[in-house]
Write a protein that holds these residues in place. Sequence first.
Motif, PDB file in Angstrom:
ATOM      1  N   THR A   1       0.837  -1.198   0.000  1.00  0.00           N
ATOM      2  CA  THR A   1       0.000   0.000   0.000  1.00  0.00           C
ATOM      3  C   THR A   1       0.874   1.250   0.000  1.00  0.00           C
ATOM      4  OG1 THR A   1      -0.110   0.135   2.412  1.00  0.00           O
ATOM      5  CG2 THR A   1      -1.762  -1.245   1.316  1.00  0.00           C
ATOM      6  N   GLU A   2       0.229   2.392  -0.168  1.00  0.00           N
ATOM      7  CA  GLU A   2       0.902   3.681  -0.088  1.00  0.00           C
ATOM      8  C   GLU A   2       0.253   4.511   1.005  1.00  0.00           C
ATOM      9  OE1 GLU A   2       0.804   5.517  -3.903  1.00  0.00           O
ATOM     10  OE2 GLU A   2       2.000   3.939  -4.873  1.00  0.00           O
ATOM     11  N   GLU A   3       0.987   5.531   1.492  1.00  0.00           N
ATOM     12  CA  GLU A   3       0.441   6.403   2.531  1.00  0.00           C
ATOM     13  C   GLU A   3      -0.920   6.931   2.100  1.00  0.00           C
ATOM     14  OE1 GLU A   3       3.635   6.542   1.718  1.00  0.00           O
ATOM     15  OE2 GLU A   3       4.750   6.307   3.585  1.00  0.00           O
ATOM     16  N   GLY A   4      -1.902   6.818   2.991  1.00  0.00           N
ATOM     17  CA  GLY A   4      -3.229   7.340   2.718  1.00  0.00           C
ATOM     18  C   GLY A   4      -4.196   6.342   2.121  1.00  0.00           C
ATOM     19  N   ASP A   5      -3.714   5.163   1.700  1.00  0.00           N
ATOM     20  CA  ASP A   5      -4.639   4.170   1.149  1.00  0.00           C
ATOM     21  C   ASP A   5      -5.616   3.682   2.216  1.00  0.00           C
ATOM     22  OD1 ASP A   5      -3.479   4.337  -1.332  1.00  0.00           O
ATOM     23  OD2 ASP A   5      -2.375   2.436  -1.185  1.00  0.00           O
ATOM     24  N   PHE A   6      -5.114   3.478   3.414  1.00  0.00           N
ATOM     25  CA  PHE A   6      -5.942   3.026   4.538  1.00  0.00           C
ATOM     26  C   PHE A   6      -5.583   3.880   5.753  1.00  0.00           C
ATOM     27  CE2 PHE A   6      -5.474  -0.483   1.603  1.00  0.00           C
ATOM     28  CZ  PHE A   6      -6.788  -0.885   1.429  1.00  0.00           C
ATOM     29  N   PRO A   7      -6.076   5.121   5.786  1.00  0.00           N
ATOM     30  CA  PRO A   7      -5.662   6.076   6.823  1.00  0.00           C
ATOM     31  C   PRO A   7      -6.135   5.717   8.222  1.00  0.00           C
ATOM     32  CG  PRO A   7      -7.459   6.975   5.512  1.00  0.00           C
ATOM     33  CD  PRO A   7      -7.016   5.716   4.817  1.00  0.00           C
ATOM     34  N   GLU A   8      -7.045   4.754   8.330  1.00  0.00           N
ATOM     35  CA  GLU A   8      -7.553   4.336   9.635  1.00  0.00           C
ATOM     36  C   GLU A   8      -6.706   3.240  10.277  1.00  0.00           C
ATOM     37  OE1 GLU A   8      -9.910   1.890   6.601  1.00  0.00           O
ATOM     38  OE2 GLU A   8      -8.589   3.622   6.677  1.00  0.00           O
ATOM     39  N   MET A   9      -5.773   2.648   9.533  1.00  0.00           N
ATOM     40  CA  MET A   9      -4.998   1.511  10.030  1.00  0.00           C
ATOM     41  C   MET A   9      -3.838   1.955  10.911  1.00  0.00           C
ATOM     42  SD  MET A   9      -5.652  -1.738   9.538  1.00  0.00           S
ATOM     43  CE  MET A   9      -3.995  -2.403   9.692  1.00  0.00           C
ATOM     44  N   VAL A  10      -3.600   1.201  11.975  1.00  0.00           N
ATOM     45  CA  VAL A  10      -2.435   1.426  12.829  1.00  0.00           C
ATOM     46  C   VAL A  10      -1.726   0.092  13.070  1.00  0.00           C
ATOM     47  CG1 VAL A  10      -3.519   3.376  14.009  1.00  0.00           C
ATOM     48  CG2 VAL A  10      -3.636   1.091  15.032  1.00  0.00           C
ATOM     49  N   SER A  11      -0.470   0.190  13.426  1.00  0.00           N
ATOM     50  CA  SER A  11       0.270  -0.953  13.955  1.00  0.00           C
ATOM     51  C   SER A  11       0.237  -0.866  15.476  1.00  0.00           C
ATOM     52  CB  SER A  11       1.719  -0.921  13.467  1.00  0.00           C
ATOM     53  OG  SER A  11       2.537  -1.782  14.244  1.00  0.00           O
TER      54      SER A  11
ATOM     55  N   GLY B   1       1.278   5.806   8.698  1.00  0.00           N
ATOM     56  CA  GLY B   1       2.453   5.260   8.041  1.00  0.00           C
ATOM     57  C   GLY B   1       2.207   3.858   7.538  1.00  0.00           C
ATOM     58  N   VAL B   2       2.916   3.490   6.478  1.00  0.00           N
ATOM     59  CA  VAL B   2       2.826   2.128   5.953  1.00  0.00           C
ATOM     60  C   VAL B   2       4.100   1.340   6.244  1.00  0.00           C
ATOM     61  CG1 VAL B   2       1.194   2.784   4.166  1.00  0.00           C
ATOM     62  CG2 VAL B   2       3.646   2.823   3.656  1.00  0.00           C
ATOM     63  N   SER B   3       5.136   2.022   6.709  1.00  0.00           N
ATOM     64  CA  SER B   3       6.397   1.365   7.033  1.00  0.00           C
ATOM     65  C   SER B   3       6.574   1.281   8.537  1.00  0.00           C
ATOM     66  CB  SER B   3       7.579   2.136   6.426  1.00  0.00           C
ATOM     67  OG  SER B   3       8.808   1.634   6.920  1.00  0.00           O
ATOM     68  N   LEU B   4       6.933   0.108   9.026  1.00  0.00           N
ATOM     69  CA  LEU B   4       7.217  -0.050  10.450  1.00  0.00           C
ATOM     70  C   LEU B   4       8.566   0.542  10.820  1.00  0.00           C
ATOM     71  CD1 LEU B   4       5.963  -3.704  11.113  1.00  0.00           C
ATOM     72  CD2 LEU B   4       4.715  -1.552  11.366  1.00  0.00           C
TER      73      LEU B   4
ATOM     74  N   ALA C   1      -8.381  -6.971   3.157  1.00  0.00           N
ATOM     75  CA  ALA C   1      -7.749  -7.068   4.471  1.00  0.00           C
ATOM     76  C   ALA C   1      -6.385  -6.390   4.399  1.00  0.00           C
ATOM     77  CB  ALA C   1      -7.598  -8.525   4.892  1.00  0.00           C
ATOM     78  N   VAL C   2      -5.997  -5.742   5.498  1.00  0.00           N
ATOM     79  CA  VAL C   2      -4.781  -4.929   5.509  1.00  0.00           C
ATOM     80  C   VAL C   2      -3.948  -5.279   6.734  1.00  0.00           C
ATOM     81  CG1 VAL C   2      -3.872  -2.575   5.421  1.00  0.00           C
ATOM     82  CG2 VAL C   2      -6.125  -3.069   4.438  1.00  0.00           C
TER      83      VAL C   2
ATOM     84  N   GLN D   1       3.331  -2.248   4.872  1.00  0.00           N
ATOM     85  CA  GLN D   1       1.929  -2.659   4.901  1.00  0.00           C
ATOM     86  C   GLN D   1       1.494  -3.221   3.552  1.00  0.00           C
ATOM     87  OE1 GLN D   1      -1.649   0.178   4.706  1.00  0.00           O
ATOM     88  NE2 GLN D   1      -1.220   0.051   6.907  1.00  0.00           N
ATOM     89  N   LYS D   2       0.651  -4.260   3.623  1.00  0.00           N
ATOM     90  CA  LYS D   2       0.101  -4.860   2.410  1.00  0.00           C
ATOM     91  C   LYS D   2      -1.413  -4.979   2.541  1.00  0.00           C
ATOM     92  CE  LYS D   2       2.296  -8.147   0.218  1.00  0.00           C
ATOM     93  NZ  LYS D   2       2.918  -9.467  -0.078  1.00  0.00           N
ATOM     94  N   ALA D   3      -2.075  -5.036   1.402  1.00  0.00           N
ATOM     95  CA  ALA D   3      -3.525  -5.250   1.349  1.00  0.00           C
ATOM     96  C   ALA D   3      -3.791  -6.415   0.401  1.00  0.00           C
ATOM     97  CB  ALA D   3      -4.239  -3.993   0.854  1.00  0.00           C
ATOM     98  N   VAL D   4      -4.785  -7.207   0.734  1.00  0.00           N
ATOM     99  CA  VAL D   4      -5.107  -8.368  -0.090  1.00  0.00           C
ATOM    100  C   VAL D   4      -6.619  -8.462  -0.263  1.00  0.00           C
ATOM    101  CG1 VAL D   4      -5.146  -9.909   1.924  1.00  0.00           C
ATOM    102  CG2 VAL D   4      -4.771 -10.863  -0.365  1.00  0.00           C
TER     103      VAL D   4
END
Length: 255
Positions: free
Chosen positions: A31-41, A84-87, A154-155, A170-173
Motif C-alpha cells: 500500500t501507499e500512505e493514505g490508502d488506509f488512513p484508519e490503520m495502525v500498527s 504510516g505504511v512502514s514499520l 484485508a490490511v 503494509q500490504k492489502a489483499v
Amino acid sequence: MKSLRVVLSLLALVAAVSAVPSHRIVGGEFTEEGDFPEMVSVYTDPLIGSKQHLCGGIILNDNHVLTTASCVNGRSSLHVMGAGVSLEDQSGYEEHKTVNMVIIHPDYDSVTKAHDLAILKLSHNFIFVTGLISPAVLPAPDTAEPATGTKMVAVGWGKDGPDGELQTMQKAVNMTYLSRDECSVIFGTFVQPNEGCLEGGDGHGICLGDEGGIAEDQEGTAMALVSWHVSCDAFPAVVTLLAPYHEWITSHFDT
C-alpha cells in the motif's frame, strides 16, 4: 472441563492443518500512505528488549483505537503507530502514541476467541490529516451480516507465509466474505456468534501479525477485524463483525 475439550480440539485442528503443505507467499499488494488512513500498527516497546509489531488496529477517534483482545490481553508497554505504511518510519509522517488503558470486551473468552475486541485509550490525540490519517467508518448498529461472496480487502503487516517473516511494509489483499453458516462448515463450533470468515484465492490470505487488521468492504466501511486463523492461505481467516458491537465501542469514547 469444557475449556479443556475446546483446547484439545483446537490443538487437533492445528495439527491437522499443519500437515497441509503451504509454501507459497501470502499474496496482496504493498500500500501507499493514505490508502488506509484508519490503520495502525499495535506494537510493544519495552525498556528491556526490542520493539515488536504485534497486530493491526483501526482508529476510532482522536484518542481511541480498536484491536483484538487476543493481541493485547496481558501485554504491557503497548504503543500504536498511525499515518504510516512502514514499520521503520520511512516517511517521517508517522504518529506514535503510548497506550494508557486497555479495555477488553467483558465477554471475551481467551479460549474460544468469542467477542475478540479491545479498545486502546491513547496518551495523546492523533492529529488527523486528510488523505493520511483519519478514523475508520464503522457500520451502523443495525447493519446485517454481509452475504457470502461479498468482496472485502484485508490490511496488515503480517508474515508473508507460514514460515515467512513479518513485513515491514503494509500490504492489502483482496478477500471474499463467508457467512457464519458457511464458515462453520469449515471450522464447526469454533466459529462464535458475530463472526464470519475471509477467504483468499490461490496463494492469497491472512497470516500471523495480521490479527486486528481491518476487513473493509468496497464502500470503505470497516465491517470486521481479523480475529484468528489456522496456517495462512491454506484456510479462511475468522473475523469479528463490528456492527453488533457498535454500542459497546462508542460507549467508551468518553473514557
